[in-house]
Enzyme design. Structure first.
Site, PDB file in Angstrom:
ATOM      1  N   HIS A 152      -7.349  -6.126   0.137  1.00 23.61           N
ATOM      2  CA  HIS A 152      -6.144  -5.280   0.214  1.00 23.61           C
ATOM      3  C   HIS A 152      -5.112  -5.893   0.848  1.00 23.61           C
ATOM      4  O   HIS A 152      -3.999  -5.404   1.075  1.00 23.61           O
ATOM      5  CB  HIS A 152      -6.493  -3.849   0.718  1.00 23.61           C
ATOM      6  CG  HIS A 152      -5.793  -2.881   0.423  1.00 23.61           C
ATOM      7  ND1 HIS A 152      -5.292  -2.577  -0.677  1.00 23.61           N
ATOM      8  CD2 HIS A 152      -5.015  -1.941   1.391  1.00 23.61           C
ATOM      9  CE1 HIS A 152      -4.114  -1.408  -0.608  1.00 23.61           C
ATOM     10  NE2 HIS A 152      -4.192  -1.233   0.685  1.00 23.61           N
ATOM     11  N   SER A 178       1.006  -1.173  -0.066  1.00 23.65           N
ATOM     12  CA  SER A 178      -0.020  -0.053  -0.088  1.00 23.65           C
ATOM     13  C   SER A 178       0.923   1.191  -0.169  1.00 23.65           C
ATOM     14  O   SER A 178       1.540   1.373  -0.945  1.00 23.65           O
ATOM     15  CB  SER A 178      -0.957  -0.213   1.184  1.00 23.65           C
ATOM     16  OG  SER A 178      -2.040   0.779   1.073  1.00 23.65           O
ATOM     17  N   ASP A 235      -9.968  -5.559  -5.069  1.00 26.48           N
ATOM     18  CA  ASP A 235      -9.214  -4.662  -3.890  1.00 26.48           C
ATOM     19  C   ASP A 235     -10.178  -3.566  -3.829  1.00 26.48           C
ATOM     20  O   ASP A 235     -10.347  -2.488  -4.657  1.00 26.48           O
ATOM     21  CB  ASP A 235      -7.877  -4.505  -4.181  1.00 26.48           C
ATOM     22  CG  ASP A 235      -7.249  -3.561  -3.196  1.00 26.48           C
ATOM     23  OD1 ASP A 235      -7.904  -3.033  -2.403  1.00 26.48           O
ATOM     24  OD2 ASP A 235      -6.088  -3.362  -3.081  1.00 26.48           O
TER      25      ASP A 235
END
Length: 266
Positions: free
Chosen positions: A246, A96, A217
């Site tokens: 995610h 991320s 996601d």
């Protein structure tokens, strides 16, 4: 920071391999998110783990609201850790926001990185005229308002959505690390991430990259992985992980570890 950087960010080095592997967690988690896959890599690598300064496992007094207004300060922390540990070459896995931190670090010090593995990565979360990042500005403001109004309620709604897959243990674990964050820090960092736009620097990346994208996601649409592949400089590949969510390293660790081993070996 009042303490040394390594102590402040809970830096650990595990494993006995010759090569160095950095595992950098994303927003809302801390280094414990890698625990389910760690044993797959410690026989072959010296694995460096650390916590982002915003993580709930870090003393919140270390979070400087004036300093951490952009991702550059997080890049400074990463490079300082590697310098203190005497690392001159490493493979880097960033989830991320840490995927973007790794991209920026590799632009600054390309000789330091042999490979970038970008998990659930997005150079910009907001939609633009010719770009689908997944969120309209109004949707982002709504998320931030909910975080500010009732952080506990927001976490309880966001954690299962983000995990995506039906894995109650993963939802509980993600909720735990989200709750560990101080709400004002969580809100501030979320705003920083949503306001980031790294599309203009992707072409400066020269380090080989592997983009790992799950089938679905809620935070990062599949089109973003394609955009990264098309715009990153250097050789890169996209690996689709046949699971949802995610946080595949938390919700599908066996599947994720196998995909990561393959990505690192190529």
């Amino acid at each position: 920071m009042g303490s040394t950087l390594l102590e402040a960010l809970n830096v650990r080095v595990e494993g006995s391999g010759q090569k160095v592997l950095v595992l950098a967690h994303g927003f809302g988690t801390d280094q414990s998110v890698w625990q389910r896959i760690l044993s797959s890599f410690t026989p072959y690598y010296r694995v460096i783990l650390y916590d982002l300064v915003c993580a709930g496992s870090v003393n919140p007094d270390y979070f400087d609201f004036r300093r951490y207004t952009t991702l550059d300060a997080y890049v400074d922390d990463l490079l300082n850790i590697l310098d203190v540990l005497g690392v001159d070459r490493c493979a880097y896995v960033g989830h991320s926001v840490s995927a973007m931190i790794g991209i920026l670090a590799s632009i600054r010090r390309p000789e330091l990185f042999t490979k970038l593995v970008l998990v659930g990565a997005s150079p910009r979360f907001l939609n633009d005229r010719d770009y689908h990042g997944g969120f309209e500005r109004g949707e982002v403001e709504e998320v931030l308002s909910k975080m500010e109004a009732n952080y506990e309620a927001w976490v309880n709604g966001y954690a299962p959505l983000s995990v995506g897959a039906d894995v109650p243990d993963a939802v509980r674990e993600f909720s735990r690390t989200l709750f560990n964050m101080r709400p004002d820090i969580s809100l501030f960092v979320s705003r920083t991430i949503f306001n980031s736009d790294l599309r203009g620097v992707l072409g400066l990346v020269k380090v080989p990259s592997c983009i790992i994208q799950t089938a679905r996601d809620v935070s990062v649409p599949a089109s973003v992985a394609t955009y990264l592949k098309d715009h990153l400089g250097g050789r890169n590949t996209v690996e689709e992980l046949h699971t949802d969510g995610h946080l595949p390293h938390l919700s599908a660790p066996t599947l994720f570890a196998a995909k990561l081993r393959r990505a690192l070996s190529r």
